[in-house]
Write a protein that holds these residues in place. Structure first.
Motif, PDB file in Angstrom:
ATOM      1  N   GLU A 174     -16.315 -25.858 -32.491  1.00 39.80           N
ATOM      2  CA  GLU A 174     -16.970 -24.563 -32.284  1.00 39.80           C
ATOM      3  C   GLU A 174     -16.062 -23.564 -31.560  1.00 39.80           C
ATOM      4  OE1 GLU A 174     -20.642 -25.145 -30.292  1.00 39.80           O
ATOM      5  OE2 GLU A 174     -21.591 -26.211 -31.962  1.00 39.80           O
ATOM      6  N   SER A 175     -15.184 -24.065 -30.692  1.00 39.13           N
ATOM      7  CA  SER A 175     -14.325 -23.165 -29.911  1.00 39.13           C
ATOM      8  C   SER A 175     -12.993 -22.859 -30.596  1.00 39.13           C
ATOM      9  CB  SER A 175     -14.055 -23.778 -28.529  1.00 39.13           C
ATOM     10  OG  SER A 175     -13.381 -25.021 -28.668  1.00 39.13           O
ATOM     11  N   ARG A 222     -23.700 -26.014 -25.861  1.00 39.70           N
ATOM     12  CA  ARG A 222     -23.622 -27.449 -26.114  1.00 39.70           C
ATOM     13  C   ARG A 222     -23.340 -28.228 -24.833  1.00 39.70           C
ATOM     14  NH1 ARG A 222     -23.707 -30.284 -30.575  1.00 39.70           N
ATOM     15  NH2 ARG A 222     -23.643 -28.412 -31.843  1.00 39.70           N
ATOM     16  N   ASN A 223     -22.545 -27.620 -23.942  1.00 39.20           N
ATOM     17  CA  ASN A 223     -22.289 -28.267 -22.639  1.00 39.20           C
ATOM     18  C   ASN A 223     -23.586 -28.457 -21.858  1.00 39.20           C
ATOM     19  OD1 ASN A 223     -19.559 -28.564 -22.985  1.00 39.20           O
ATOM     20  ND2 ASN A 223     -19.095 -26.520 -22.227  1.00 39.20           N
ATOM     21  N   LYS A 280      -9.164 -25.132 -36.348  1.00 41.31           N
ATOM     22  CA  LYS A 280     -10.447 -25.561 -36.910  1.00 41.31           C
ATOM     23  C   LYS A 280     -10.261 -26.784 -37.800  1.00 41.31           C
ATOM     24  CE  LYS A 280     -14.645 -23.592 -38.899  1.00 41.31           C
ATOM     25  NZ  LYS A 280     -15.283 -22.379 -39.430  1.00 41.31           N
ATOM     26  N   GLN A 323     -10.215 -21.122 -32.529  1.00 43.91           N
ATOM     27  CA  GLN A 323     -10.024 -19.695 -32.768  1.00 43.91           C
ATOM     28  C   GLN A 323      -9.272 -19.401 -34.066  1.00 43.91           C
ATOM     29  OE1 GLN A 323     -11.313 -17.260 -30.697  1.00 43.91           O
ATOM     30  NE2 GLN A 323     -12.315 -19.006 -29.694  1.00 43.91           N
ATOM     31  N   ILE A 353     -17.640 -29.613 -29.807  1.00 44.14           N
ATOM     32  CA  ILE A 353     -17.351 -28.430 -28.985  1.00 44.14           C
ATOM     33  C   ILE A 353     -15.967 -27.872 -29.330  1.00 44.14           C
ATOM     34  CG2 ILE A 353     -16.870 -27.662 -26.623  1.00 44.14           C
ATOM     35  CD1 ILE A 353     -19.058 -29.620 -25.692  1.00 44.14           C
ATOM     36  N   GLN A 354     -14.994 -28.765 -29.546  1.00 45.42           N
ATOM     37  CA  GLN A 354     -13.655 -28.321 -29.957  1.00 45.42           C
ATOM     38  C   GLN A 354     -13.712 -27.558 -31.274  1.00 45.42           C
ATOM     39  OE1 GLN A 354     -10.877 -31.562 -30.088  1.00 45.42           O
ATOM     40  NE2 GLN A 354     -10.939 -31.942 -27.885  1.00 45.42           N
TER      41      GLN A 354
END
Length: 534
Positions: A35-36, A2-3, A43, A38, A32-33
């Motif tokens: 998707e990343s 995405r970046n 989430k 953990q 992006i947050q």
């Protein structure tokens, strides 16, 4: 990945000035947050941020985020109550904008119940604001103002300036609809002031747009139109879709009032098209109402009649008496539930206070017991040491009495005993002999108690004249003081005195210091020299 897309979009925008692509960097960052993330907690937090951001732009996505949040929270093992409450708030906002006021109010009340139990005042302020917004749409302006004042009280105590700005912004709409224009201007100016304090440009621009509606009421169309046109460009720049719809409709209304019907029709059609694409009945029925008035002014009566029918149909759905009745029923049920929660909290607090009071009572008993024990021990110690001191004094007195008795007996024996002429010696020779003998014995490492008493008696005999003179000149001296002076007189050292008195050198030093004071000697006078001079 995405970046990389973000960098690509930025390059396209930089090198293609005519490009119509709009890049929302904030949205990309939030995605992006997500998707990343953990953990489930992270989430959910990312989804909440996305919902909060999109509710002012593409709010149709909000309900998708909320459903996903509830799905995750149904399977977690941590305390997720606050996260669930925030999800209820976002879904309530979505349902309110879809004109589903009953469903929205239910979500708000679910969130409020959690916030009350958690003492989460930040969230409660938002709940009162949102419920006040619902009553504003239902034209219950007094009730809306009452709820907004509750939100203002909490936000003011929390120093949440953006929250205060939102509260006063909605309050200005209520005052406007109550025909209290002066109060409306005061409220909207406060909203602008608080948004400026918080550096919240989006809120400030929205409050300024609301001020334009007040200027429209005052028929200050020129200034109001200028504000609306500037605001339209601003919300297009940040892709705030619902505000784009509403502002198009407001601009159309001003052109209608200034009889610029073609421009009015252009802007109202833009608003209606966007409202249809966003499935927003609230703004759609407002657009149909204004367009019907435009057609009527243009003598297009058939078109005006069709828009009136559409307006009435939507208005019946979102502002019917049945909805108002159901809202009141939900409100009554919620007040009962809220009272039950309050009673439950009060019972818990009372039980907690009882436990605290019981623990405090136990601690007081333990404290009093400890104080009594310490006091008792102190009394026992004082009595014991007092008894020991008294016993020691009695022993000392008995020893002195025994010593005096032995001395008198020895003197009596000596007087009655006849000695041969050749054994007699001069007094000075006997004194020297006795003194030398005493000093020699004192240098021994250990001396028996009986022998010490005998040595003391010999010293008294040697210092008989001295002692009489000393007592006469200093009658306040104690037996101990006189005895130490007697030892000094015959030239005994401090160590020898401590040896014969069975005490420490420090004690002898202390005694000498007191003696000097009692004898009224100056700092320059030496104790030994003074005693030798007597």
């Amino acid at each position: 990945m995405r970046n990389l897309f973000l960098i690509l979009f930025l390059l396209i925008e930089s090198f293609s000035l005519n490009s119509q692509i709009k890049i929302d960097s904030t949205l990309i960052r939030l995605e992006i947050q997500l998707e990343s993330a953990q953990t489930d907690s992270l989430k959910v937090e990312a989804l909440l941020k996305l919902a909060s951001y999109q509710k002012k732009r593409n709010y149709n996505k909000v309900i998708t985020y909320c459903n996903e949040i509830h799905k995750i929270l149904d399977n977690v093992n941590y305390d997720s109550r606050l996260q669930r409450a925030k999800a209820f708030v976002h879904s309530g906002i979505y349902k309110r904008r879809k004109s589903k006021y009953i469903a929205a109010l239910k979500d708000y009340y679910l969130a409020e119940g959690i916030y009350i139990k958690q003492n989460y005042f930040h969230g409660l302020a938002g709940i009162y604001h949102n419920i006040g917004f619902i009553y504003q749409t239902q034209k219950e302006y007094r009730k809306s103002i009452s709820l907004l004042n509750k939100a203002i009280f909490l936000n003011d105590s929390l120093k949440r300036y953006s929250g205060l700005g939102n509260n006063y912004n909605v309050m200005s709409i209520c005052y406007k609809n109550l025909q209290q224009i002066d109060s409306a201007f005061i409220a909207v100016n406060k909203a602008i002031e608080y948004f400026e304090l918080d550096n919240y440009e989006e809120g400030k621009q929205q409050a300024i747009a609301n001020k334009a509606s007040l200027l429209t009421r005052q028929k200050n169309f020129k200034e109001a139109l200028e504000i609306y046109l500037n605001y339209l460009e601003y919300v297009k720049g940040i892709n705030k879709e619902r505000s784009i719809v509403n502002t198009n409709t407001n601009i159309a209304n001003i052109y209608l009032k200034t009889e610029q019907y073609d421009l009015a029709l252009k802007y109202v059609n833009n608003g209606i098209e966007l409202a249809i694409s966003q499935d927003s009945e609230k703004y759609l029925y407002k657009g149909y109402l204004i367009r019907s008035k435009i057609y009527e002014a243009m003598n297009k009566h058939d078109l005006a009649f069709n828009d009136v029918l559409k307006y009435n149909a939507i208005n019946q759905r979102i502002n019917s008496a049945k909805i108002a009745r159901e809202l009141r029923e939900i409100e009554v049920l919620h007040e009962e539930e809220k009272q039950r929660i309050r009673d439950s909290i009060i019972r818990i607090e009372e039980k907690k206070n009882q436990i605290i009071a019981s623990n405090n009572k136990k601690l007081r008993k333990q404290l009093y017991g400890s104080i009594f024990l310490i006091f008792t021990l102190l009394i026992i110690i004082i009595v014991y040491y007092g008894y020991q001191k008294q016993l020691k004094t009695k022993k000392q007195l008995l020893k002195e009495e025994l010593s005096d008795t032995n001395r008198q007996t020895n003197q009596s024996v000596k007087r009655n005993k006849k000695l041969p002429q050749n054994e007699l010696k001069s007094p000075n020779i006997e004194e020297e002999y006795s003194l030398a003998q005493i000093i020699a014995e004192l240098k021994k490492e250990s001396i028996e108690e009986d022998r010490i008493q005998l040595l003391k008696n010999k010293i008294k005999t040697i210092n008989k004249d001295f002692l009489q003179k000393l007592k006469k000149e200093h009658p306040k001296l104690t037996k101990t003081d006189i005895e130490v002076c007697s030892f000094i007189k015959i030239g005994l050292s401090r160590r020898e005195i401590s040896n014969i008195r069975k005490t420490s050198l420090e004690a002898i030093k202390s005694t000498r210091f007191r003696l000097k004071k009692k004898l009224e000697l100056s700092k320059d006078q030496k104790l030994d020299e003074y005693i030798q001079s007597i």
